[in-house]
Design a protein around this motif. Structure first.
Motif, PDB file in Angstrom:
ATOM      1  N   THR A  17       0.849  -1.192   0.000  1.00  6.89           N
ATOM      2  CA  THR A  17       0.000   0.000   0.000  1.00  6.89           C
ATOM      3  C   THR A  17       0.880   1.235   0.000  1.00  6.89           C
ATOM      4  O   THR A  17       1.757   1.386   0.850  1.00  6.89           O
ATOM      5  CB  THR A  17      -0.912   0.013   1.238  1.00  6.89           C
ATOM      6  OG1 THR A  17      -1.711  -1.174   1.215  1.00  6.89           O
ATOM      7  CG2 THR A  17      -1.808   1.234   1.247  1.00  6.89           C
ATOM      8  N   ASP A  18       0.650   2.090  -0.985  1.00  3.33           N
ATOM      9  CA  ASP A  18       1.386   3.352  -1.056  1.00  3.33           C
ATOM     10  C   ASP A  18       0.946   4.212   0.122  1.00  3.33           C
ATOM     11  O   ASP A  18      -0.232   4.567   0.230  1.00  3.33           O
ATOM     12  CB  ASP A  18       1.077   4.056  -2.377  1.00  3.33           C
ATOM     13  CG  ASP A  18       1.853   5.337  -2.563  1.00  3.33           C
ATOM     14  OD1 ASP A  18       2.078   6.060  -1.560  1.00  3.33           O
ATOM     15  OD2 ASP A  18       2.233   5.638  -3.704  1.00  3.33           O
ATOM     16  N   VAL A  20       1.403   7.252   0.757  1.00  6.69           N
ATOM     17  CA  VAL A  20       1.035   8.620   0.393  1.00  6.69           C
ATOM     18  C   VAL A  20      -0.385   8.663  -0.168  1.00  6.69           C
ATOM     19  O   VAL A  20      -1.208   9.480   0.237  1.00  6.69           O
ATOM     20  CB  VAL A  20       2.036   9.211  -0.632  1.00  6.69           C
ATOM     21  CG1 VAL A  20       1.607  10.585  -1.103  1.00  6.69           C
ATOM     22  CG2 VAL A  20       3.439   9.255  -0.037  1.00  6.69           C
ATOM     23  N   THR A  21      -0.696   7.739  -1.100  1.00  5.76           N
ATOM     24  CA  THR A  21      -2.000   7.762  -1.766  1.00  5.76           C
ATOM     25  C   THR A  21      -2.992   6.776  -1.164  1.00  5.76           C
ATOM     26  O   THR A  21      -4.189   6.890  -1.401  1.00  5.76           O
ATOM     27  CB  THR A  21      -1.836   7.418  -3.259  1.00  5.76           C
ATOM     28  OG1 THR A  21      -1.377   6.067  -3.373  1.00  5.76           O
ATOM     29  CG2 THR A  21      -0.886   8.374  -3.949  1.00  5.76           C
ATOM     30  N   GLY A  22      -2.501   5.772  -0.435  1.00  2.00           N
ATOM     31  CA  GLY A  22      -3.371   4.735   0.101  1.00  2.00           C
ATOM     32  C   GLY A  22      -3.768   3.691  -0.920  1.00  2.00           C
ATOM     33  O   GLY A  22      -4.544   2.790  -0.627  1.00  2.00           O
ATOM     34  N   LYS A  23      -3.228   3.794  -2.121  1.00  2.00           N
ATOM     35  CA  LYS A  23      -3.578   2.849  -3.191  1.00  2.00           C
ATOM     36  C   LYS A  23      -2.714   1.599  -3.112  1.00  2.00           C
ATOM     37  O   LYS A  23      -1.568   1.641  -2.678  1.00  2.00           O
ATOM     38  CB  LYS A  23      -3.377   3.505  -4.561  1.00  2.00           C
ATOM     39  CG  LYS A  23      -4.332   4.633  -4.838  1.00  2.00           C
ATOM     40  CD  LYS A  23      -4.126   5.190  -6.226  1.00  2.00           C
ATOM     41  CE  LYS A  23      -5.112   6.315  -6.492  1.00  2.00           C
ATOM     42  NZ  LYS A  23      -4.955   6.867  -7.841  1.00  2.00           N
ATOM     43  N   CYS A  25      -0.380  -1.111  -4.702  1.00  2.65           N
ATOM     44  CA  CYS A  25       0.615  -1.078  -5.772  1.00  2.65           C
ATOM     45  C   CYS A  25       1.254  -2.449  -5.927  1.00  2.65           C
ATOM     46  O   CYS A  25       1.278  -3.243  -4.985  1.00  2.65           O
ATOM     47  CB  CYS A  25       1.710  -0.072  -5.447  1.00  2.65           C
ATOM     48  SG  CYS A  25       1.126   1.611  -5.238  1.00  2.65           S
ATOM     49  N   THR A  66       7.475   4.626   1.988  1.00  2.06           N
ATOM     50  CA  THR A  66       7.255   3.739   0.846  1.00  2.06           C
ATOM     51  C   THR A  66       8.329   2.663   0.800  1.00  2.06           C
ATOM     52  O   THR A  66       8.037   1.487   0.546  1.00  2.06           O
ATOM     53  CB  THR A  66       7.226   4.545  -0.473  1.00  2.06           C
ATOM     54  OG1 THR A  66       6.198   5.535  -0.379  1.00  2.06           O
ATOM     55  CG2 THR A  66       6.968   3.636  -1.664  1.00  2.06           C
TER      56      THR A  66
END
Length: 83
Positions: A17-18, A20-23, A25, A66
């Motif tokens: 999970t990134d 910064v963005t919460g997405k 990856c 990250t």
């Protein structure tokens, strides 16, 4: 010949999970030397396991959070390979 040795050197992918963005990856990992070469698509970096549960980027091109997330995903991958 120990088949685990071959698995250790094979390229693999990890999900993380990134921070910064919460997405979610996906990263492709190649580990042929002391570094872990990470392909994030648009970005390629090399990470080093410091041996004390911490990770560092050779190029310092990613934020430390990250780098830590990718490092934890790499550690989880190798934990799954253990018999």
């Amino acid at each position: 010949m120990d088949k685990r040795i071959n698995k250790i050197n094979l390229p693999f992918t990890v999900q993380f999970t990134d921070p910064v963005t919460g997405k979610s990856c996906v990263a492709s990992i190649h580990h042929e030397t002391e570094t872990f070469d990470v392909d994030l698509g648009a970005v390629q970096i090399s990470l080093i396991n410091n041996g004390d549960n911490s990770w560092s980027s050779v190029e310092n091109s990613l934020d430390q959070e990250t780098i830590n997330e990718i490092g934890m995903a790499i550690e989880a991958h190798y934990t799954m390979l253990k018999p």
